[in-house]
Design an enzyme around this catalytic site. Structure first.
Site, PDB file in Angstrom:
ATOM      1  N   CYS A 127     -41.246  92.234 -32.631  1.00 45.58           N
ATOM      2  CA  CYS A 127     -40.889  93.587 -32.627  1.00 45.58           C
ATOM      3  C   CYS A 127     -41.466  94.250 -33.915  1.00 45.58           C
ATOM      4  O   CYS A 127     -41.857  95.541 -33.814  1.00 45.58           O
ATOM      5  CB  CYS A 127     -39.695  94.142 -32.287  1.00 45.58           C
ATOM      6  SG  CYS A 127     -38.680  93.788 -33.854  1.00 45.58           S
ATOM      7  N   HIS A 174     -27.960 103.013 -43.537  1.00 45.05           N
ATOM      8  CA  HIS A 174     -28.555 102.873 -42.385  1.00 45.05           C
ATOM      9  C   HIS A 174     -29.713 101.780 -42.546  1.00 45.05           C
ATOM     10  O   HIS A 174     -30.264 101.376 -43.517  1.00 45.05           O
ATOM     11  CB  HIS A 174     -30.031 104.078 -42.090  1.00 45.05           C
ATOM     12  CG  HIS A 174     -30.924 103.636 -40.853  1.00 45.05           C
ATOM     13  ND1 HIS A 174     -30.438 103.775 -39.589  1.00 45.05           N
ATOM     14  CD2 HIS A 174     -32.166 103.354 -40.986  1.00 45.05           C
ATOM     15  CE1 HIS A 174     -31.609 103.774 -38.744  1.00 45.05           C
ATOM     16  NE2 HIS A 174     -32.588 103.172 -39.641  1.00 45.05           N
ATOM     17  N   HIS A 234     -31.513  99.326 -35.895  1.00 48.60           N
ATOM     18  CA  HIS A 234     -30.770  99.546 -34.477  1.00 48.60           C
ATOM     19  C   HIS A 234     -30.592  98.250 -33.949  1.00 48.60           C
ATOM     20  O   HIS A 234     -31.239  97.176 -34.232  1.00 48.60           O
ATOM     21  CB  HIS A 234     -31.803 100.254 -33.697  1.00 48.60           C
ATOM     22  CG  HIS A 234     -31.722 101.859 -34.062  1.00 48.60           C
ATOM     23  ND1 HIS A 234     -32.747 102.084 -35.048  1.00 48.60           N
ATOM     24  CD2 HIS A 234     -31.182 102.805 -33.922  1.00 48.60           C
ATOM     25  CE1 HIS A 234     -32.774 103.403 -35.276  1.00 48.60           C
ATOM     26  NE2 HIS A 234     -31.523 104.012 -34.616  1.00 48.60           N
ATOM     27  N   ASP A 243     -31.344  93.435 -25.785  1.00 45.93           N
ATOM     28  CA  ASP A 243     -32.704  92.992 -25.037  1.00 45.93           C
ATOM     29  C   ASP A 243     -33.085  91.524 -25.508  1.00 45.93           C
ATOM     30  O   ASP A 243     -34.460  91.197 -25.650  1.00 45.93           O
ATOM     31  CB  ASP A 243     -33.811  94.118 -25.100  1.00 45.93           C
ATOM     32  CG  ASP A 243     -34.299  94.172 -26.564  1.00 45.93           C
ATOM     33  OD1 ASP A 243     -33.655  93.413 -27.291  1.00 45.93           O
ATOM     34  OD2 ASP A 243     -35.153  94.968 -26.775  1.00 45.93           O
ATOM     35  N   ARG A 248     -30.414  91.953 -30.275  1.00 44.97           N
ATOM     36  CA  ARG A 248     -31.482  92.063 -31.336  1.00 44.97           C
ATOM     37  C   ARG A 248     -31.277  93.189 -32.312  1.00 44.97           C
ATOM     38  O   ARG A 248     -31.330  94.339 -31.905  1.00 44.97           O
ATOM     39  CB  ARG A 248     -32.973  92.333 -30.704  1.00 44.97           C
ATOM     40  CG  ARG A 248     -33.903  92.532 -31.558  1.00 44.97           C
ATOM     41  CD  ARG A 248     -35.324  92.608 -30.827  1.00 44.97           C
ATOM     42  NE  ARG A 248     -35.516  93.580 -29.796  1.00 44.97           N
ATOM     43  CZ  ARG A 248     -35.940  94.956 -30.177  1.00 44.97           C
ATOM     44  NH1 ARG A 248     -36.271  95.041 -31.400  1.00 44.97           N
ATOM     45  NH2 ARG A 248     -36.013  95.757 -29.191  1.00 44.97           N
ATOM     46  N   CYS A 279     -32.518  94.850 -34.943  1.00 38.17           N
ATOM     47  CA  CYS A 279     -33.663  95.014 -35.362  1.00 38.17           C
ATOM     48  C   CYS A 279     -33.476  95.902 -36.825  1.00 38.17           C
ATOM     49  O   CYS A 279     -33.450  97.194 -36.773  1.00 38.17           O
ATOM     50  CB  CYS A 279     -34.705  95.971 -34.480  1.00 38.17           C
ATOM     51  SG  CYS A 279     -36.271  96.284 -34.884  1.00 38.17           S
TER      52      CYS A 279
END
Length: 133
Positions: A66, A103, A106, A110, A119, A121
């Protein structure tokens, strides 16, 4: 929400680079494929770049293709918190450091190839890698 580590924006700016501040404190993101930890494959631990909290063990990192470092589970279940994110015309689950509220990225459901199907990410700039001794 109250976090164990609380700082003003000015205090965060004093200890973070502009890019780190943008991602960690303003929920920005680094460009896909550019993060320094994307191809890190040594054994070790990933920490929050802002407060140094332990977040992910390298054994849960996997190549999701990704463009960002991906993990299938936090090191401890209470290491991160989840916030609904409705920005950019979609609904996603934001992942924040439970210690300071920064932060991180996310989480997506999937990744059926992993034990959790998740996942995580994460932005490389939001993490600090500490290799095992």
């Amino acid at each position: 929400m109250t976090f164990r580590v609380n700082k003003t924006d000015d205090e965060w700016r004093d200890i973070l680079t502009p890019m780190e501040f943008n991602v960690l404190r303003l929920a920005g993101t680094e460009r896909s494929g550019t993060g320094e930890l994307l191809n890190e494959d040594r054994p070790g631990m990933y920490h929050c770049r802002a407060c140094d909290a332990t977040l992910f063990r390298s054994t849960t990192k996997f190549d999701s293709h990704c463009g960002w470092p991906s993990f299938y589970d936090p090191d401890e279940k209470d290491a991160v918190i989840y916030v609904e994110d409705r920005s950019h015309g979609m609904v996603r689950t934001e992942v924040q450091c439970a210690n300071c509220g920064s932060h991180l990225g996310h989480v997506f459901l999937d990744a059926p190839q992993t034990p959790t199907g998740r996942r995580y990410c994460m932005n490389s700039v939001a993490l600090r890698f500490e290799p095992d001794a």
